[in-house]
Structures are given as C-alpha cells and as structure tokens.
Design a protein around this motif. Structure first.
Motif, mmCIF file in Angstrom:
data_model
loop_
_atom_site.group_PDB
_atom_site.id
_atom_site.type_symbol
_atom_site.label_atom_id
_atom_site.label_comp_id
_atom_site.label_asym_id
_atom_site.label_seq_id
_atom_site.Cartn_x
_atom_site.Cartn_y
_atom_site.Cartn_z
ATOM 1 N N ALA A 421 8.980 11.588 -28.085
ATOM 2 C CA ALA A 421 8.675 12.684 -27.158
ATOM 3 C C ALA A 421 7.269 13.169 -27.462
ATOM 4 O O ALA A 421 6.899 13.342 -28.603
ATOM 5 C CB ALA A 421 9.676 13.808 -27.356
ATOM 6 N N ARG A 422 6.459 13.349 -26.416
ATOM 7 C CA ARG A 422 5.125 13.928 -26.587
ATOM 8 C C ARG A 422 5.195 15.349 -26.067
ATOM 9 O O ARG A 422 5.731 15.600 -24.995
ATOM 10 C CB ARG A 422 4.110 13.138 -25.767
ATOM 11 C CG ARG A 422 3.582 11.921 -26.473
ATOM 12 C CD ARG A 422 2.485 12.308 -27.455
ATOM 13 N NE ARG A 422 1.430 13.130 -26.853
ATOM 14 C CZ ARG A 422 0.362 12.615 -26.241
ATOM 15 N NH1 ARG A 422 0.198 11.319 -26.131
ATOM 16 N NH2 ARG A 422 -0.544 13.414 -25.737
ATOM 17 N N THR A 423 4.679 16.247 -26.833
ATOM 18 C CA THR A 423 4.724 17.630 -26.384
ATOM 19 C C THR A 423 3.360 18.057 -25.861
ATOM 20 O O THR A 423 2.349 17.825 -26.506
ATOM 21 C CB THR A 423 5.138 18.542 -27.554
ATOM 22 O OG1 THR A 423 6.356 18.058 -28.062
ATOM 23 C CG2 THR A 423 5.319 19.964 -27.075
ATOM 24 N N ARG A 492 10.213 23.712 -22.238
ATOM 25 C CA ARG A 492 10.680 24.472 -23.397
ATOM 26 C C ARG A 492 10.468 25.954 -23.169
ATOM 27 O O ARG A 492 9.670 26.372 -22.341
ATOM 28 C CB ARG A 492 9.934 24.021 -24.656
ATOM 29 C CG ARG A 492 10.278 22.595 -25.018
ATOM 30 C CD ARG A 492 9.978 22.255 -26.442
ATOM 31 N NE ARG A 492 8.834 22.986 -26.998
ATOM 32 C CZ ARG A 492 8.179 22.564 -28.077
ATOM 33 N NH1 ARG A 492 8.531 21.444 -28.666
ATOM 34 N NH2 ARG A 492 7.176 23.270 -28.553
ATOM 35 N N GLU A 498 7.950 18.953 -22.898
ATOM 36 C CA GLU A 498 8.165 17.697 -23.613
ATOM 37 C C GLU A 498 8.209 16.575 -22.597
ATOM 38 O O GLU A 498 8.955 16.646 -21.617
ATOM 39 C CB GLU A 498 9.479 17.740 -24.385
ATOM 40 C CG GLU A 498 9.305 18.213 -25.792
ATOM 41 C CD GLU A 498 10.624 18.298 -26.542
ATOM 42 O OE1 GLU A 498 10.612 18.852 -27.624
ATOM 43 O OE2 GLU A 498 11.645 17.801 -26.015
#
Ligand SMILES: [Zn+2]
Length: 507
Positions: A421-423, A492, A498
């Motif tokens: 997951a890239r935030t 989020r 995300e």
C-alpha cells in the motif's frame, strides 16, 4: 501424468496412490512451541505447503493436520527455567508461530491440534498397547514400548537389525535420542516434581504423568483422520529428515501395533535441512535466523519462498545474503509482470498467448508432478513471463488465457512480492488546476509498468480534489476507473489516502 513422490519407506519415487481416489490426508509434524521457529523449520513447513497447494491445485480434497507440540522435554525445561506454567510459556510462541506462518503465506492446516488437548486419546492408545502386550510399565513407573515385540521396527530408518537386538534390553526415556540408542522408548513418563510444578501432569489408569513426544503425533493423527474420514491410515506423513529416526519410526510402531494395520501412512516424505552461509543452523553455533528477524529486516515473504523453492526439497540448501538478493530480484520480476498483466491485459488472447500459456501449464505440472520439482516449476514460470512480456511488447493480445496461467502459478508457488500500500498524505494531494478544474492524467493507464504507479497516484489526488469540491459522482467514477485498472483506494480518517495494487489472486 500423475503425481510422483519420493517415499522414504521404499527410498523410491513412486506414483501417489491415496487410500481413496481424489482425497488426501496430510499429517505434518508441527513446531515445538518452546521458542520461535527458525527459517530452517520454515523450510520444512514451506515444502509441505507446496505439497498441499499442489495436491489442491490437482483437484484433491486435502485434509491437512499440523500439530503444535506444547508438552515435551523442551517445553517443560523452558517453563521450569523461567518459573512460569507450561501454558504461560508456550502460548506466546504458539501465537508467534501463527503470525510467522501467515506472513510466509503458509496455508493454515485444517486441523491444528495441541498435544495437551489430546491427552485422552493418548491415554487410550497407550492402554491399547498395554493390552496388546507391546507396551509395559517399567519399575520407574513410566510406560515403554517394547520394540522387540514389533518385528517391523526399523523399517523406515533401515536400522541394522543386529544392532537393535543388542540394544533392545535397554530403555530410553528422553524425547530425542540418537540412532545408536534404538531401544525401548517411553510412551508415558511418570510425573516428576518439576512436571507438577509447571502443570504438565495428568491422571491415567497407569499412573499420573505426561505423554512422551512420539505418542502425541500418533494419537492426534489417528483421532483426527478417524473423525474426518473414518480411516486409520494417513495418505501422506511429512517432516524434516531429522524426524525419520526416532520420531517417525516410533510413530509407525505405536500406530501400527495399535491399529493392526501394516501401514500408518502410505507415503513418508522428508525435507532436507538448511545451512546458513555454509554452517548448519543451530542454537549451538548461535546462527539462528527466525522469520521475525527477516520481517524486521524488511525482506519480502515472496523472496523467501522464491529462494527456498529454488532448491529441491530433498537437497540441502545454503541460505546466504547473495542467494536472498537473487531471489528478491526474481520475485520482483514476477511482481512487475503481475502488475503489467493486471493493468494491461486484453479482453482476448491472440493464438501466441494461448500457446505460451499452454506450454507453461504443461511444463509446470510436469515439474511438480515429478516429486515436487519446484526449481523447474519456477524456471517454467520465468520462461512464461519472458515470453508474455515479449508478446506484449510486440502488441500481441495477451488476456484471460495468460491470466489463468499466472493465477495457477501464483496460487501454487506464491512467490511474487506482496502488494504494497502506498500512502498519499494530504500534503501530497495538491493538483494543478486549469480554470478551476484539476488537470487529469490519461484515462487509460500507461503501458510501461514503471509509470503505472505514478498514474494511479495522480488519479487518487484528482479524486481527493473532486471530493473536496463535493463532486461525488466524479469521485466515484475515478474510484471505479482505478478499480478496473487493478487499484484499490482507501480514505483514512487523517485525510491521507491509501492506494494499493490488488493482488492478482488471493493467497
Ligand atoms: Zn510428529
């Protein structure tokens, strides 16, 4: 071609013929939860996971049992040393094992019995052995198995029979002992003060005490396979090579003497050890590497599986940083292909794509049917990826046929990197605007896999802007657009987003 497995009983690779067609029971000796399992232990669990996944992919209904040894010499000694109860000592290690197992993508067994929950069946088994005259109570109050009363003793490990007759008048009460110590082994150990102190003693008709390690697996395996399918013979029993003697030899003696059957398991498969940079991994040498060490170092489980499957399970494997780095590269190549396929797969396949997928399926099955030749199966997968990449570069249509081939490989080997997951933080979400409208990336994702992530991130940022402007219809449309390209978005609470690539298939 059907599955062939090396059977330790015959020392030969032979066709796998289960008790009932289409169904396979698999008993694998699990960890002793007195400490963390190390990567050598996990090599065994991973080859067993591959066996199970391949049986399932081949259409078998599999019933997999893996026990947890929560009472034996080592767990009791560790609890005594720490001054806590057996339960207090083993529970955290049992939980740690499950975390490590899941992290390494090892499928959880259908039944995961703990020895202390099966004391009843163990007592019943020992009573049966006493009644049949193959077990006796020693003057120390413990119950022993009389190996001289079981003529087939030593068949699995091919012990020298003369050596046995000399030693048969003696007894061994430790759970682990050497081949030279082939003698009457303990089934039930009379309770000692330290057993009572940590809560490791139970009442039995033949006296208060606790089970020996070997009887645990026999009792749990027989009880569970009987409950499941009403039989008392396993199809496959697996473990590491160091379990052949005495553990598995003793399991056979106890089980067969009890059931009256000629076999306890039709096939016995054993996996070789793992060395660490050329040295046997052992507490004695202080070179223990655990799954959690690797996780803390940021190693991807796909790379670990890739490394371990690149050596046949019956060959010694040398774990080194170089080998791990190479496995990481191999795994990353597969991950890049998975991502490319997820994003760019066509609705249909040109004939070249179908042919490449067919060739792969055949090579893959031939390799794994041949005594689980995982290195060859991996090689076939890398050939497929090279061919498919070349076809896609040429503009050939690569679609569902290729996707099915990939999913087969991924479902059995599971060697691709984890989908990360890239935030995107709220600060990163600034999007250039023209006349008050956010500048949009192309609707279609780029062909070059290296650009795909940036493309998805830009769309995620545009969607956030649209949401802030309360353009929810457009925000939902962008979510769907990304979803159809294989991306998942999660908002989020702190305003960050995300962005995660969906795995091509669940593990
Ligand atoms: Zn066992």
């Amino acid at each position: 071609m059907t599955l062939q497995l090396h059977n330790t009983l015959t020392r030969q690779v032979e066709p796998f013929v289960p008790l009932h067609a289409g169904r396979a029971s698999l008993y694998t000796c699990g960890p002793t939860i007195y400490n963390y399992a190390h990567i050598g232990n996990f090599r065994t669990f991973l080859f067993e996971d591959l066996l199970r996944r391949w049986l399932e992919a081949s259409g078998y209904e599999v019933f997999h049992i893996m026990n947890l040894t929560d009472v034996d010499d080592r767990t009791i000694a560790a609890a005594v040393a720490k001054g806590v109860s057996l339960r207090q000592h083993v529970d955290p290690f049992g939980q740690a094992f499950e975390e490590d197992r899941d992290w390494l993508r090892i499928r959880a067994a259908h039944a995961q019995p703990r020895a202390t929950e099966y004391i009843g069946p163990m007592i019943e088994l020992i009573e049966g052995l006493l009644a049949r005259g193959v077990a006796y109570q020693g003057e120390d109050g413990s119950v022993y198995f009389a190996i001289a009363r079981f003529p087939a003793y030593g068949r699995l490990s091919r012990l020298d029979r003369r050596e046995l007759r000399v030693a048969a008048s003696e007894r061994v009460s430790a759970d682990e002992y050497a081949k030279e110590d082939a003698r009457d082994f303990v089934l039930w150990k009379a309770a000692k003060p330290e057993d009572e102190a940590v809560g490791a003693a139970w009442d039995a008709p033949f006296g208060r005490g606790r089970p020996g390690w070997h009887i645990e697996c026999s009792a749990m395996a027989l009880e569970l396979v009987r409950r499941k399918w009403g039989v008392d013979v396993l199809d496959v029993h697996a473990g590491a090579v160091d379990l052949i003697f005495p553990h598995h030899e003793d399991e056979i003696a106890q089980s067969c003497a009890y059931t009256g059957k000629e076999e306890f398991a039709r096939v016995w498969v054993h996996g070789e050890f793992l060395d660490l940079e050329g040295t046997k991994m052992s507490k004695r040498y202080g070179n223990i590497l655990t799954a959690r060490d690797l996780r803390e170092q940021g190693v991807d489980p796909g790379a670990i599986r890739h490394l371990l499957f690149n050596t046949h399970y019956r060959q010694k494997l040398d774990w080194s940083d170089t080998a791990l780095a190479a496995a990481g590269e191999g795994s990353a190549r597969l991950g890049a292909f998975r991502d490319r396929l997820t994003v760019a797969a066509a609705d249909g396949d040109d004939p070249e794509s179908v042919a490449a997928a067919d060739r792969f399926r055949q090579a893959f099955a031939t390799a794994l049917d041949d005594d689980l030749n995982a290195p060859e199966a991996l090689a076939a997968l890398h050939v497929l990826v090279r061919e498919a990449n070349r076809l896609m570069d040429q503009g050939t249509r690569v679609g569902p046929a290729m996707r099915v081939a990939w999913e087969l490989a991924d479902g059995v080997l599971a060697v691709a990197p984890s989908a990360r997951a890239r935030t995107v933080s709220a600060d990163d979400l600034a999007v250039a605007e023209e006349d008050g409208i956010p500048v949009r990336p192309p609707e279609v994702s780029p062909l070059d896999p290296a650009d795909v992530e940036a493309w998805a991130m830009r769309w995620a940022a545009v969607r956030a802007t649209e949401k802030r402007s309360r353009n929810f219809v457009e925000a939902d449309r962008i979510r769907d657009l990304l979803k159809s390209a294989g991306w998942e978005i999660r908002d989020r609470r702190d305003g960050a987003i995300e962005v995660m690539r969906r795995a091509a298939s669940a593990h």
